[in-house]
Write a protein that holds these residues in place. Structure first.
Motif, PDB file in Angstrom:
ATOM      1  N   GLU A   1       0.838  -1.197   0.000  1.00 40.26           N
ATOM      2  CA  GLU A   1       0.000   0.000   0.000  1.00 40.26           C
ATOM      3  C   GLU A   1       0.873   1.247   0.000  1.00 40.26           C
ATOM      4  N   ILE A   2       0.225   2.375  -0.252  1.00 42.23           N
ATOM      5  CA  ILE A   2       0.906   3.656  -0.146  1.00 42.23           C
ATOM      6  C   ILE A   2       1.341   3.835   1.312  1.00 42.23           C
TER       7      ILE A   2
ATOM      8  N   ALA B   1       3.711   6.708  -4.115  1.00 48.51           N
ATOM      9  CA  ALA B   1       2.680   6.880  -5.141  1.00 48.51           C
ATOM     10  C   ALA B   1       2.528   5.612  -5.944  1.00 48.51           C
ATOM     11  N   LYS B   2       1.312   5.403  -6.430  1.00 50.05           N
ATOM     12  CA  LYS B   2       1.044   4.339  -7.396  1.00 50.05           C
ATOM     13  C   LYS B   2       0.283   4.984  -8.538  1.00 50.05           C
ATOM     14  N   SER B   3       0.492   4.489  -9.764  1.00 51.17           N
ATOM     15  CA  SER B   3      -0.256   5.039 -10.888  1.00 51.17           C
ATOM     16  C   SER B   3      -0.471   3.980 -11.944  1.00 51.17           C
TER      17      SER B   3
ATOM     18  N   THR C   1      -2.820   1.239 -14.495  1.00 48.08           N
ATOM     19  CA  THR C   1      -3.498  -0.026 -14.246  1.00 48.08           C
ATOM     20  C   THR C   1      -2.909  -1.074 -15.155  1.00 48.08           C
TER      21      THR C   1
ATOM     22  N   GLU D   1       0.907  -0.361 -14.681  1.00 47.19           N
ATOM     23  CA  GLU D   1       0.926   0.066 -13.291  1.00 47.19           C
ATOM     24  C   GLU D   1       2.359   0.340 -12.818  1.00 47.19           C
TER      25      GLU D   1
ATOM     26  N   ARG E   1      -2.914   9.154   5.164  1.00 50.76           N
ATOM     27  CA  ARG E   1      -4.285   9.591   4.915  1.00 50.76           C
ATOM     28  C   ARG E   1      -4.471  10.087   3.495  1.00 50.76           C
ATOM     29  N   ARG E   2      -3.459   9.915   2.633  1.00 54.90           N
ATOM     30  CA  ARG E   2      -3.667  10.297   1.231  1.00 54.90           C
ATOM     31  C   ARG E   2      -2.986   9.310   0.289  1.00 54.90           C
ATOM     32  N   ALA E   3      -3.360   9.398  -1.004  1.00 56.29           N
ATOM     33  CA  ALA E   3      -2.891   8.428  -1.985  1.00 56.29           C
ATOM     34  C   ALA E   3      -1.516   8.766  -2.524  1.00 56.29           C
ATOM     35  N   LYS E   4      -1.137  10.031  -2.489  1.00 54.45           N
ATOM     36  CA  LYS E   4       0.181  10.444  -2.970  1.00 54.45           C
ATOM     37  C   LYS E   4       0.896  11.149  -1.817  1.00 54.45           C
TER      38      LYS E   4
END
Lengths: 210, 161
Positions: free
Chosen positions: B22-23, B50-52, B54, B58, B94-97
């Motif tokens: 996970e992030i 960060a993940k980006s 699909t 990915e 608490r955030r995706a990036k």
């Protein structure tokens, strides 16, 4: 025989080679194509194979299209194109060609209709830089600027690039590498981009570039 | 439109299973490296910020601090050059990036630990803290010993002279 087939653009993605290199590819759904007619030197003045791809509803085909397809016992086709041949070929009318014909072909040309962009200005159409954002430029930011000298020759030279219809034209992407041939799904994977939108019809032929 | 065809192609270039991370997780990325003929595995350790993308496209970004300098590497998840991804520690984020980590330095960069199987019981948290403390103490002791040894050696050489 010069190998060629009709198909459809599915979309772009990337795949990995064994060493980890990512290859940008376009997925083409190619064939199966019915040979609707074989053009010969004696009758037509040139050699070619007329192929048809994707069935059309009988009710939306013209009488002529239905008759032409019936001759080889096939359904009327939505996309019909010819593949030029150098000489007489051993392919018979009514035969079905699949993507396997590209098995030994290293490079192909892909012909399609590019995405239509309507009446476009010179910045989009020809990659002009436009004018400056400030320093006294007034409402001319995406203009071409000058289109030539003044009193001599007193007219605009021919061939000056101007705004106009952009896209929706026949485009050939030449010499694309064949990455993979997948006969079970009728797929052809080529390296790089091909003209047109996803789902657009395409003609794929063995390249004539040497 | 013809998504099932796209799926077939992308499936062929994807790994059967990718380790779950996970992030905010601190991970070891095992990267295959070719040195002439020989292949070896290099480990890049850091925080996933960060993940980006699909499917085959990915990617994930790992950030670590090397000699006071931030280093970030971006990896394709499905690349055959990525041998393994091992989660060392999960961070509470608490955030995706986590791009804000770039503006932080020193102790501020640390993330609070998250215990993936639900909330950590106080005992667990205590144990983890104690373990980290023990590790730190051990490292300190080792350093002190090394320093003492070096000092003793230096003294010995002086004496000989």
């Amino acid at each position: 025989m010069r190998v060629g087939l009709l198909g459809r653009k599915v979309g772009m993605t990337q795949i990995f080679e064994a060493d980890g290199t990512a290859v940008p590819i376009t997925v083409l759904e190619c064939g199966p194509c019915t040979v609707l007619q074989v053009r010969t030197e004696e009758r037509d003045g040139y050699h070619a194979l007329q192929l048809g791809f994707a069935d059309k509803k009988r009710k939306s085909a013209t009488q002529a299209e239905r008759g032409h397809a019936r001759r080889v016992d096939a359904e009327p086709k939505r996309y019909v194109r010819e593949i030029r041949q150098d000489g007489p070929s051993d392919v018979a009318e009514g035969q079905t060609l699949t993507v396997e014909v590209f098995g030994a072909i290293p490079r192909v040309d892909v012909i399609g209709t590019s995405k239509g962009r309507g009446y476009s200005g010179v910045v989009k159409r020809h990659g002009f830089k436009g004018l400056r954002a400030s320093h006294g430029v007034k409402r001319m930011h995406r203009h071409p600027g000058s289109s030539g000298p003044s009193a001599d020759p007193a007219h605009t030279r021919k061939g000056i690039r101007k705004p106009g219809q952009y896209g929706n034209a026949r485009i050939t992407a030449r010499n694309l590498k064949v990455v993979r041939v997948d006969p079970t799904n009728n797929l052809l994977l080529v390296r790089g981009a091909v003209p047109g939108p996803n789902g657009g019809f395409l003609t794929v032929r063995q390249t004539n570039k040497v | 439109m013809q998504n099932h065809l796209m799926e077939a192609v992308e499936q062929s270039s994807m790994k059967a299973s990718v380790p779950k991370f996970e992030i905010g997780d601190t991970v070891d990325v095992h990267v295959r490296i070719l040195e002439g003929e020989k292949e070896r595995i290099q480990i890049f350790n850091g925080v996933v910020i960060a993940k980006s993308g699909t499917k085959t496209r990915e990617m994930f970004t790992v950030r670590r601090i090397v000699q006071g300098e931030g280093v970030e590497r971006k990896f394709p998840v499905h690349s055959p050059r990525i041998a393994d991804i091992v989660v060392k520690r999960s961070g509470k984020v608490r955030r995706a990036k986590l791009y804000y980590l770039r503006n932080l330095s020193g102790k501020a960069v640390r993330l609070k630990e998250r215990f993936p199987a639900g909330k950590a019981t106080p005992a667990e948290a205590k144990a983890a803290k104690a373990e980290r403390r023990a590790q730190k103490a051990a490292a300190k002791k080792a350093r002190a010993e090394a320093a003492a040894e070096a000092k003793a050696e230096a003294a010995a050489t002086v004496k000989e002279e």
